[in-house]
Design a protein around this motif. Structure first.
Motif, PDB file in Angstrom:
ATOM      1  N   SER A 345       3.275  50.737  15.249  1.00 52.15           N
ATOM      2  CA  SER A 345       3.420  50.910  16.691  1.00 52.15           C
ATOM      3  C   SER A 345       4.849  50.614  17.117  1.00 52.15           C
ATOM      4  O   SER A 345       5.408  49.568  16.793  1.00 52.15           O
ATOM      5  CB  SER A 345       2.476  49.978  17.439  1.00 52.15           C
ATOM      6  N   ILE A 346       5.449  51.520  17.880  1.00 47.92           N
ATOM      7  CA  ILE A 346       6.811  51.288  18.364  1.00 47.92           C
ATOM      8  C   ILE A 346       6.776  50.645  19.745  1.00 47.92           C
ATOM      9  O   ILE A 346       7.804  50.318  20.309  1.00 47.92           O
ATOM     10  CB  ILE A 346       7.630  52.596  18.417  1.00 47.92           C
ATOM     11  N   PHE A 347       5.562  50.493  20.305  1.00 40.83           N
ATOM     12  CA  PHE A 347       5.460  49.965  21.677  1.00 40.83           C
ATOM     13  C   PHE A 347       5.110  48.482  21.650  1.00 40.83           C
ATOM     14  O   PHE A 347       4.345  48.026  20.806  1.00 40.83           O
ATOM     15  CB  PHE A 347       4.393  50.738  22.454  1.00 40.83           C
ATOM     16  N   ALA A 350       1.082  46.907  22.270  1.00 38.84           N
ATOM     17  CA  ALA A 350       0.153  47.293  21.214  1.00 38.84           C
ATOM     18  C   ALA A 350      -1.284  46.954  21.594  1.00 38.84           C
ATOM     19  O   ALA A 350      -2.223  47.631  21.185  1.00 38.84           O
ATOM     20  CB  ALA A 350       0.527  46.603  19.914  1.00 38.84           C
ATOM     21  N   LYS A 351      -1.468  45.938  22.411  1.00 40.07           N
ATOM     22  CA  LYS A 351      -2.822  45.518  22.813  1.00 40.07           C
ATOM     23  C   LYS A 351      -3.554  46.651  23.545  1.00 40.07           C
ATOM     24  O   LYS A 351      -4.744  46.803  23.437  1.00 40.07           O
ATOM     25  CB  LYS A 351      -2.738  44.339  23.795  1.00 40.07           C
ATOM     26  N   GLY A 352      -2.764  47.365  24.343  1.00 40.58           N
ATOM     27  CA  GLY A 352      -3.360  48.426  25.153  1.00 40.58           C
ATOM     28  C   GLY A 352      -3.789  49.630  24.323  1.00 40.58           C
ATOM     29  O   GLY A 352      -4.412  50.547  24.826  1.00 40.58           O
ATOM     30  N   TRP A 353      -3.469  49.591  23.057  1.00 39.55           N
ATOM     31  CA  TRP A 353      -3.745  50.758  22.233  1.00 39.55           C
ATOM     32  C   TRP A 353      -5.239  50.896  21.946  1.00 39.55           C
ATOM     33  O   TRP A 353      -5.928  49.923  21.693  1.00 39.55           O
ATOM     34  CB  TRP A 353      -2.973  50.651  20.907  1.00 39.55           C
ATOM     35  N   ARG A 354      -5.746  52.099  22.045  1.00 42.31           N
ATOM     36  CA  ARG A 354      -7.129  52.390  21.658  1.00 42.31           C
ATOM     37  C   ARG A 354      -7.119  53.599  20.728  1.00 42.31           C
ATOM     38  O   ARG A 354      -6.196  54.411  20.770  1.00 42.31           O
ATOM     39  CB  ARG A 354      -7.971  52.725  22.896  1.00 42.31           C
ATOM     40  N   GLU A 355      -8.179  53.724  19.967  1.00 40.56           N
ATOM     41  CA  GLU A 355      -8.219  54.814  18.984  1.00 40.56           C
ATOM     42  C   GLU A 355      -8.332  56.183  19.660  1.00 40.56           C
ATOM     43  O   GLU A 355      -8.890  56.301  20.737  1.00 40.56           O
ATOM     44  CB  GLU A 355      -9.442  54.702  18.061  1.00 40.56           C
ATOM     45  N   ILE A 374      -1.822  57.810  26.558  1.00 37.25           N
ATOM     46  CA  ILE A 374      -0.659  58.309  27.306  1.00 37.25           C
ATOM     47  C   ILE A 374       0.026  57.106  27.956  1.00 37.25           C
ATOM     48  O   ILE A 374      -0.487  55.988  27.906  1.00 37.25           O
ATOM     49  CB  ILE A 374      -1.036  59.337  28.394  1.00 37.25           C
ATOM     50  N   LYS A 375       1.145  57.382  28.585  1.00 37.38           N
ATOM     51  CA  LYS A 375       1.815  56.323  29.337  1.00 37.38           C
ATOM     52  C   LYS A 375       1.100  56.162  30.679  1.00 37.38           C
ATOM     53  O   LYS A 375       0.779  57.151  31.331  1.00 37.38           O
ATOM     54  CB  LYS A 375       3.274  56.701  29.588  1.00 37.38           C
ATOM     55  N   GLU A 376       0.858  54.949  31.061  1.00 35.91           N
ATOM     56  CA  GLU A 376       0.257  54.707  32.371  1.00 35.91           C
ATOM     57  C   GLU A 376       1.244  55.213  33.420  1.00 35.91           C
ATOM     58  O   GLU A 376       2.420  54.819  33.390  1.00 35.91           O
ATOM     59  CB  GLU A 376       0.041  53.203  32.526  1.00 35.91           C
ATOM     60  N   PRO A 377       0.815  56.088  34.310  1.00 38.62           N
ATOM     61  CA  PRO A 377       1.771  56.641  35.274  1.00 38.62           C
ATOM     62  C   PRO A 377       2.328  55.542  36.173  1.00 38.62           C
ATOM     63  O   PRO A 377       1.656  54.543  36.409  1.00 38.62           O
ATOM     64  CB  PRO A 377       0.929  57.626  36.103  1.00 38.62           C
ATOM     65  N   PRO A 379       5.784  53.132  37.818  1.00 41.36           N
ATOM     66  CA  PRO A 379       7.045  52.469  37.467  1.00 41.36           C
ATOM     67  C   PRO A 379       6.859  51.251  36.570  1.00 41.36           C
ATOM     68  O   PRO A 379       7.822  50.526  36.309  1.00 41.36           O
ATOM     69  CB  PRO A 379       7.570  52.029  38.840  1.00 41.36           C
ATOM     70  N   GLY A 380       5.658  50.991  36.102  1.00 41.82           N
ATOM     71  CA  GLY A 380       5.378  49.727  35.404  1.00 41.82           C
ATOM     72  C   GLY A 380       5.961  49.631  34.007  1.00 41.82           C
ATOM     73  O   GLY A 380       5.569  48.768  33.258  1.00 41.82           O
ATOM     74  N   GLY A 381       6.860  50.514  33.617  1.00 41.08           N
ATOM     75  CA  GLY A 381       7.392  50.442  32.266  1.00 41.08           C
ATOM     76  C   GLY A 381       6.470  51.174  31.306  1.00 41.08           C
ATOM     77  O   GLY A 381       5.543  51.877  31.728  1.00 41.08           O
ATOM     78  N   MET A 382       6.721  51.036  30.026  1.00 38.34           N
ATOM     79  CA  MET A 382       5.964  51.774  29.016  1.00 38.34           C
ATOM     80  C   MET A 382       4.661  51.062  28.705  1.00 38.34           C
ATOM     81  O   MET A 382       4.569  50.282  27.771  1.00 38.34           O
ATOM     82  CB  MET A 382       6.839  51.950  27.769  1.00 38.34           C
ATOM     83  N   ARG A 383       3.667  51.303  29.597  1.00 36.68           N
ATOM     84  CA  ARG A 383       2.349  50.734  29.320  1.00 36.68           C
ATOM     85  C   ARG A 383       1.404  51.863  28.971  1.00 36.68           C
ATOM     86  O   ARG A 383       1.464  52.937  29.551  1.00 36.68           O
ATOM     87  CB  ARG A 383       1.860  49.974  30.544  1.00 36.68           C
ATOM     88  N   LEU A 384       0.557  51.603  28.007  1.00 33.26           N
ATOM     89  CA  LEU A 384      -0.286  52.681  27.496  1.00 33.26           C
ATOM     90  C   LEU A 384      -1.667  52.658  28.140  1.00 33.26           C
ATOM     91  O   LEU A 384      -2.171  51.600  28.516  1.00 33.26           O
ATOM     92  CB  LEU A 384      -0.448  52.534  25.979  1.00 33.26           C
TER      93      LEU A 384
END
Ligand code: BG6
Length: 478
Positions: A345-347, A350-355, A374-377, A379-384
């Motif tokens: 994982s480059i993010f 990683a916790k937010g990751w799901r299969e 996907i990225k959560e739409p 301004p919150g930064g790179m959250r998945l």
């Protein structure tokens, strides 16, 4: 596209299956213009009905089992003109000459054996003795096709004494379901999935067929059968085969069935600790399984969950979890293919990751979902976050979705077309029993009792553990 004109004889023409599925299904194909007007349907059964009385019964079946907006009086009358009845003695001589006299030369002949398997031999023999079945004739048989390997072999032998394998259509109505066939299109008409379709990338597969109905009214049959024989050996096994098989060289009956057979032969028996059997308890104002089956001592399962593996290169290490049961929370059938995590994982999130999960919904709301990250739409930064790519047949097809033939309609038309792709070959059925028999013998020898579960639940507690132990979870039944 209309099929060729045919004479279809339904043995057991006054029975439940004929009334619920076969006759209403034929009417719908007539309405859709697929059943040519030159065709004839002949009900054959013990009762002493006139053509007129049988037509009346068919009209009632259409009124009961075809939705109002599909009932057109003129079309129903035209359909009924093509329907007749012959009173027949399956074990004697009565009615056979009359039946022979009704058959016409130059049209496809099909014989639907909607009767107890004990009569298959009698019917097959008499069809031949009276010269009713020609070399092109087709016979259609229903499940249960035997209750173990020995009885399935015996049935195959009885049929083989009178018919070639290419004339025998063994129905598993799951193969006639629209989405089930779509499985083959998804796998073999797209390049997208095939490279990932193996143990290296697939964590596990879940196959769920959940029903809300109990066994009311079918207790006598069901209690001798149970979920393993009634559902897993056939319907779930077929789904598993379509997921796991190698690409056939062509969409051709034997090419497809050869590949399915290889899967069944490579399927390992689950370990005893990987099998959970359940029986529904009383609840919701209704009796429990033992009341419905009228057997207070019954150890028959109305629910089963199991984990099994396929011993071949493609699937070594990917578990297949199967479950099916009655009186569960919802009627929901689906196949879910869960992919593995990316290698790195480059993010930070990683916790937010799901299969990634590919979900194929068989019923209701037929369609497919691909769960993606996907990225959560915003301004919150790179959250998945996980979102579905959602495809529902009803949306994709619009009004045309209403014209999708149901499983029986489609399969009967395939019989007339002479296409066996969606029917089980004799060796396939036998291989499926050869897999199921020792598993059933195992729990019988151990004297295992099924675990009670509440109606309206998602099954017995132990079934949850079957997954939890492996660090996985069943998808919710809803
Ligand atoms: C039949 C089983 O083959 O399939 C039944 O004998 C079961 O017990 C039925 O209820 C389920 O079919 P469907 O098409 O309603 O999912």
């Amino acid at each position: 596209i209309p099929v060729e004109p045919f004479d279809l004889v339904i043995f057991g023409g006054t029975g439940d299956l004929a009334r619920r599925k076969i006759l209403p299904g034929l009417y719908r194909r007539f309405l859709a213009g697929q059943m040519p007007v030159e065709s004839r349907i002949i009900g054959a059964a013990r009762g002493d009905l006139t053509d007129e009385a049988f037509r009346q019964m068919v009209a009632e079946a259409i009124a009961e089992f075809v939705p109002g907006d599909r009932r057109d009086d003129k079309m129903i009358a035209a359909f009924l003109e093509r329907v007749g009845f012959v009173s027949i003695d399956a074990k004697g001589t009565g009615g056979w000459d009359q039946l022979a006299a009704r058959m016409r030369p130059g049209v496809v002949r099909a014989f639907y054996f909607s009767v107890a398997p004990a009569l298959f031999g009698d019917l097959a023999e008499r069809l031949h003795a009276h010269g009713i079945a020609d070399a092109q004739a087709r016979i259609v048989v229903e499940k249960p096709f035997g209750r173990d390997l020995a009885s399935a072999r015996a049935l195959n032998a009885v049929l083989a004494a009178h018919f070639d394998e290419h004339q025998i259509y063994r129905i598993d109505h799951y193969l006639g379901k629209e989405t089930v066939q779509n499985l083959m299109a998804v796998r073999f008409a797209n390049i997208l999935f095939e490279p990932l379709w193996k143990a290296e990338y697939i964590d596990h597969v879940q196959i769920t067929v959940a029903e809300t109905v109990g066994v009311e009214g079918r207790g006598a049959y069901y209690d001798k059968s149970g979920a393993m024989r009634d559902m897993v050996q056939n319907h779930l096994m077929q789904l598993l085969c379509l997921i796991a098989m190698e690409p056939p060289y062509h969409f051709d009956p034997d090419a497809v069935r050869d590949e399915k057979l290889k899967v069944i032969r490579a399927l390992d028996a689950p370990l005893p600790e990987d099998i959970v059997r359940g029986q529904y308890l009383p609840g919701g104002g209704q009796g429990g399984y033992v009341e419905h089956s009228e057997n207070p001592q019954s150890r028959t399962e109305s629910y089963i969950a199991l984990k099994c593996h396929i011993s071949n290169w493609r699937w070594k290490g990917t578990p297949f979890y199967l479950r099916t049961g009655k009186r569960l929370r919802a009627r929901a059938s689906e196949i879910a293919i869960t992919f593995k995590e990316p290698p790195h994982s480059i993010f930070d999130d990683a916790k937010g990751w799901r299969e990634n999960v590919l979900v194929i919904r068989l019923q209701p709301n037929e369609g497919m979902n691909l769960m993606m990250m996907i990225k959560e739409p915003g301004p919150g930064g790179m959250r998945l976050m996980q979102v579905p790519l959602d495809m529902s047949f009803a949306d994709a097809l619009g009004a045309d979705a209403e014209d999708i033939p149901d499983a029986y309609e489609r399969l009967i038309m395939d019989v007339i077309r002479g296409n066996q792709t969606l029917f089980m070959r004799g060796d396939e059925v036998e291989a499926a029993w050869a897999w199921a028999d020792p598993i059933i013998a195992g729990w019988e020898a151990r004297g295992d009792r099924p675990q009670g579960y509440d109606p309206g639940s998602s099954g017995p507690e132990d079934a949850l553990m079957l997954m939890h132990r492996d660090g996985r979870r069943w998808r919710e039944i809803k």
